[in-house]
Design a protein around this motif. Sequence first.
Motif, PDB file in Angstrom:
ATOM      1  N   LEU A  69      35.745 122.912 -29.062  1.00 14.62           N
ATOM      2  CA  LEU A  69      35.936 124.663 -27.901  1.00 14.62           C
ATOM      3  C   LEU A  69      37.525 125.050 -27.494  1.00 14.62           C
ATOM      4  O   LEU A  69      37.427 124.257 -26.694  1.00 14.62           O
ATOM      5  N   THR A  70      37.365 125.938 -27.433  1.00 13.54           N
ATOM      6  CA  THR A  70      38.860 126.944 -26.904  1.00 13.54           C
ATOM      7  C   THR A  70      38.214 127.859 -25.991  1.00 13.54           C
ATOM      8  O   THR A  70      36.815 128.414 -26.253  1.00 13.54           O
ATOM      9  N   GLU A  71      39.317 128.274 -25.143  1.00 16.00           N
ATOM     10  CA  GLU A  71      39.166 129.024 -24.482  1.00 16.00           C
ATOM     11  C   GLU A  71      38.929 130.042 -25.455  1.00 16.00           C
ATOM     12  O   GLU A  71      38.186 131.363 -24.657  1.00 16.00           O
ATOM     13  N   ALA A  72      38.984 130.335 -26.417  1.00 14.11           N
ATOM     14  CA  ALA A  72      39.049 131.854 -26.641  1.00 14.11           C
ATOM     15  C   ALA A  72      38.253 131.972 -28.214  1.00 14.11           C
ATOM     16  O   ALA A  72      37.359 132.734 -27.588  1.00 14.11           O
ATOM     17  N   ASP A  73      36.781 130.664 -27.275  1.00 15.72           N
ATOM     18  CA  ASP A  73      35.786 131.324 -27.619  1.00 15.72           C
ATOM     19  C   ASP A  73      34.742 132.301 -26.642  1.00 15.72           C
ATOM     20  O   ASP A  73      33.409 132.037 -26.282  1.00 15.72           O
ATOM     21  N   LEU A  88      30.259 129.615 -17.262  1.00 17.54           N
ATOM     22  CA  LEU A  88      31.364 129.382 -18.537  1.00 17.54           C
ATOM     23  C   LEU A  88      32.268 129.144 -18.232  1.00 17.54           C
ATOM     24  O   LEU A  88      33.113 129.292 -18.657  1.00 17.54           O
ATOM     25  N   ALA A  89      32.659 129.254 -15.914  1.00 15.04           N
ATOM     26  CA  ALA A  89      34.386 129.143 -15.383  1.00 15.04           C
ATOM     27  C   ALA A  89      33.869 127.217 -14.854  1.00 15.04           C
ATOM     28  O   ALA A  89      34.555 126.789 -15.491  1.00 15.04           O
ATOM     29  N   TYR A  90      32.485 126.783 -15.282  1.00 16.96           N
ATOM     30  CA  TYR A  90      32.403 125.333 -15.600  1.00 16.96           C
ATOM     31  C   TYR A  90      33.123 124.911 -17.361  1.00 16.96           C
ATOM     32  O   TYR A  90      33.799 123.775 -16.831  1.00 16.96           O
ATOM     33  N   VAL A  91      32.659 125.838 -18.370  1.00 15.72           N
ATOM     34  CA  VAL A  91      32.755 125.744 -19.410  1.00 15.72           C
ATOM     35  C   VAL A  91      34.346 125.293 -19.105  1.00 15.72           C
ATOM     36  O   VAL A  91      35.071 124.269 -20.230  1.00 15.72           O
ATOM     37  N   ALA A  92      34.930 126.399 -18.667  1.00 19.46           N
ATOM     38  CA  ALA A  92      36.459 126.962 -18.858  1.00 19.46           C
ATOM     39  C   ALA A  92      37.235 126.173 -18.295  1.00 19.46           C
ATOM     40  O   ALA A  92      38.129 124.922 -18.843  1.00 19.46           O
ATOM     41  N   GLU A  93      36.649 125.122 -17.340  1.00 17.11           N
ATOM     42  CA  GLU A  93      37.082 123.789 -16.554  1.00 17.11           C
ATOM     43  C   GLU A  93      37.357 122.480 -17.138  1.00 17.11           C
ATOM     44  O   GLU A  93      37.861 121.841 -17.265  1.00 17.11           O
ATOM     45  N   ALA A  94      35.983 122.449 -17.694  1.00 22.87           N
ATOM     46  CA  ALA A  94      35.714 121.342 -18.845  1.00 22.87           C
ATOM     47  C   ALA A  94      36.794 121.640 -20.222  1.00 22.87           C
ATOM     48  O   ALA A  94      37.544 120.450 -21.156  1.00 22.87           O
ATOM     49  N   ILE A  95      37.638 122.467 -20.682  1.00 21.72           N
ATOM     50  CA  ILE A  95      38.301 123.328 -21.409  1.00 21.72           C
ATOM     51  C   ILE A  95      39.472 122.058 -21.354  1.00 21.72           C
ATOM     52  O   ILE A  95      40.389 122.067 -22.330  1.00 21.72           O
ATOM     53  N   GLN A  96      39.972 122.554 -19.950  1.00 21.54           N
ATOM     54  CA  GLN A  96      41.433 122.123 -19.522  1.00 21.54           C
ATOM     55  C   GLN A  96      41.187 120.286 -19.154  1.00 21.54           C
ATOM     56  O   GLN A  96      42.471 119.572 -19.792  1.00 21.54           O
ATOM     57  N   ARG A  97      39.864 119.775 -18.634  1.00 25.56           N
ATOM     58  CA  ARG A  97      40.621 118.550 -18.595  1.00 25.56           C
ATOM     59  C   ARG A  97      40.040 117.475 -20.271  1.00 25.56           C
ATOM     60  O   ARG A  97      40.612 117.045 -20.011  1.00 25.56           O
ATOM     61  N   ALA A  98      39.474 118.834 -21.660  1.00 20.87           N
ATOM     62  CA  ALA A  98      39.728 118.045 -22.914  1.00 20.87           C
ATOM     63  C   ALA A  98      41.316 117.936 -23.236  1.00 20.87           C
ATOM     64  O   ALA A  98      41.567 117.166 -23.420  1.00 20.87           O
ATOM     65  N   GLY A  99      41.914 118.995 -22.344  1.00 22.07           N
ATOM     66  CA  GLY A  99      43.718 119.435 -22.228  1.00 22.07           C
ATOM     67  C   GLY A  99      43.850 117.979 -22.107  1.00 22.07           C
ATOM     68  O   GLY A  99      45.676 117.594 -22.550  1.00 22.07           O
ATOM     69  N   ARG A 100      43.842 117.246 -21.321  1.00 15.35           N
ATOM     70  CA  ARG A 100      44.432 116.413 -20.745  1.00 15.35           C
ATOM     71  C   ARG A 100      43.767 115.097 -20.845  1.00 15.35           C
ATOM     72  O   ARG A 100      44.107 114.140 -20.364  1.00 15.35           O
ATOM     73  N   LEU A 131      33.001 120.078 -27.443  1.00 10.92           N
ATOM     74  CA  LEU A 131      32.761 120.650 -28.965  1.00 10.92           C
ATOM     75  C   LEU A 131      31.540 121.829 -28.660  1.00 10.92           C
ATOM     76  O   LEU A 131      30.640 121.566 -27.498  1.00 10.92           O
ATOM     77  N   ALA A 132      32.205 122.316 -29.756  1.00 11.55           N
ATOM     78  CA  ALA A 132      30.987 123.698 -30.439  1.00 11.55           C
ATOM     79  C   ALA A 132      30.398 123.466 -31.645  1.00 11.55           C
ATOM     80  O   ALA A 132      31.313 122.497 -32.982  1.00 11.55           O
ATOM     81  N   VAL A 133      29.239 123.858 -31.926  1.00 19.44           N
ATOM     82  CA  VAL A 133      28.437 123.104 -33.424  1.00 19.44           C
ATOM     83  C   VAL A 133      28.525 125.191 -33.728  1.00 19.44           C
ATOM     84  O   VAL A 133      28.018 126.380 -33.206  1.00 19.44           O
ATOM     85  N   CYS A 134      28.911 125.345 -34.687  1.00 17.52           N
ATOM     86  CA  CYS A 134      28.993 126.664 -35.436  1.00 17.52           C
ATOM     87  C   CYS A 134      28.664 126.804 -36.627  1.00 17.52           C
ATOM     88  O   CYS A 134      28.865 126.257 -37.583  1.00 17.52           O
ATOM     89  N   PRO A 135      28.071 127.666 -37.378  1.00 17.53           N
ATOM     90  CA  PRO A 135      27.585 128.106 -38.394  1.00 17.53           C
ATOM     91  C   PRO A 135      29.018 128.881 -39.734  1.00 17.53           C
ATOM     92  O   PRO A 135      30.013 129.073 -38.719  1.00 17.53           O
ATOM     93  N   PRO A 136      28.661 129.365 -40.514  1.00 17.68           N
ATOM     94  CA  PRO A 136      29.805 129.452 -40.847  1.00 17.68           C
ATOM     95  C   PRO A 136      30.743 130.979 -40.643  1.00 17.68           C
ATOM     96  O   PRO A 136      31.880 130.764 -40.782  1.00 17.68           O
ATOM     97  N   SER A 137      30.079 131.827 -39.326  1.00 10.64           N
ATOM     98  CA  SER A 137      30.670 133.023 -38.822  1.00 10.64           C
ATOM     99  C   SER A 137      31.553 132.230 -38.204  1.00 10.64           C
ATOM    100  O   SER A 137      33.031 132.915 -37.703  1.00 10.64           O
ATOM    101  N   GLY A 138      31.546 131.338 -37.647  1.00 14.47           N
ATOM    102  CA  GLY A 138      32.603 130.120 -36.777  1.00 14.47           C
ATOM    103  C   GLY A 138      32.460 130.053 -35.299  1.00 14.47           C
ATOM    104  O   GLY A 138      33.031 129.537 -34.507  1.00 14.47           O
ATOM    105  N   LEU A 139      31.726 131.475 -34.871  1.00 13.92           N
ATOM    106  CA  LEU A 139      31.338 131.339 -33.431  1.00 13.92           C
ATOM    107  C   LEU A 139      30.723 130.263 -33.198  1.00 13.92           C
ATOM    108  O   LEU A 139      29.000 130.151 -33.633  1.00 13.92           O
ATOM    109  N   PRO A 140      30.568 130.324 -32.115  1.00 21.42           N
ATOM    110  CA  PRO A 140      29.684 128.554 -31.029  1.00 21.42           C
ATOM    111  C   PRO A 140      28.257 129.168 -31.275  1.00 21.42           C
ATOM    112  O   PRO A 140      28.014 130.597 -30.404  1.00 21.42           O
ATOM    113  N   VAL A 141      27.369 128.176 -31.683  1.00 17.48           N
ATOM    114  CA  VAL A 141      25.497 128.325 -31.083  1.00 17.48           C
ATOM    115  C   VAL A 141      25.456 127.436 -30.765  1.00 17.48           C
ATOM    116  O   VAL A 141      24.551 127.579 -29.764  1.00 17.48           O
ATOM    117  N   ALA A 142      25.937 126.238 -29.939  1.00 19.07           N
ATOM    118  CA  ALA A 142      25.883 125.101 -29.140  1.00 19.07           C
ATOM    119  C   ALA A 142      27.182 124.489 -28.729  1.00 19.07           C
ATOM    120  O   ALA A 142      28.113 124.899 -29.639  1.00 19.07           O
TER     121      ALA A 142
END
Length: 162
Positions: free
Chosen positions: A13-17, A30-42, A48-59
Amino acid sequence: MAEVVVPLTVRDLTEADLPVCGWYGTATDLAYVAEAIQRAGRGEVDYLAVCPPSGLPVAVGGVDYTKPPGAATIWQLSVQAELRSCGIGAVLIGALEQRARGRGLRWVELGVDDKSSRPRGLYERLGYVVSGNEIASWNQEAPDGSTTRYETRITLMRKQLT
């Protein structure tokens, strides 16, 4: 009734998502999710995100490698409400377990709110067993922006990774 099979991909999952993840919860959630994305960078977690063919996260969900010692904690799991009970949560958990295996870890754990029997059933089907319980509390934001203190009993569940 015909069965429709939709291919899913799992990716970081990225911040762009985040703008398309409004289904996840409030701005605070969503701020907690953004914090988790920062932790992933470290390298502290994978998120992670699960995406259908659209590429948009559904999980979305994460695996935290900082606790407990020698293992990992799966947390912040969510599947878009309209798509629950379609197997997407199992795909997400399987991918998180694979990430933990890739780090050489032998087991993972997660916690489930005792007031939520549905997720617990999924975890049990995936091989998780009860390993304990604890009382937990956190501030929960209401749609009007007010916050209340939520307290509950959490059942801890563990799974050996083979």
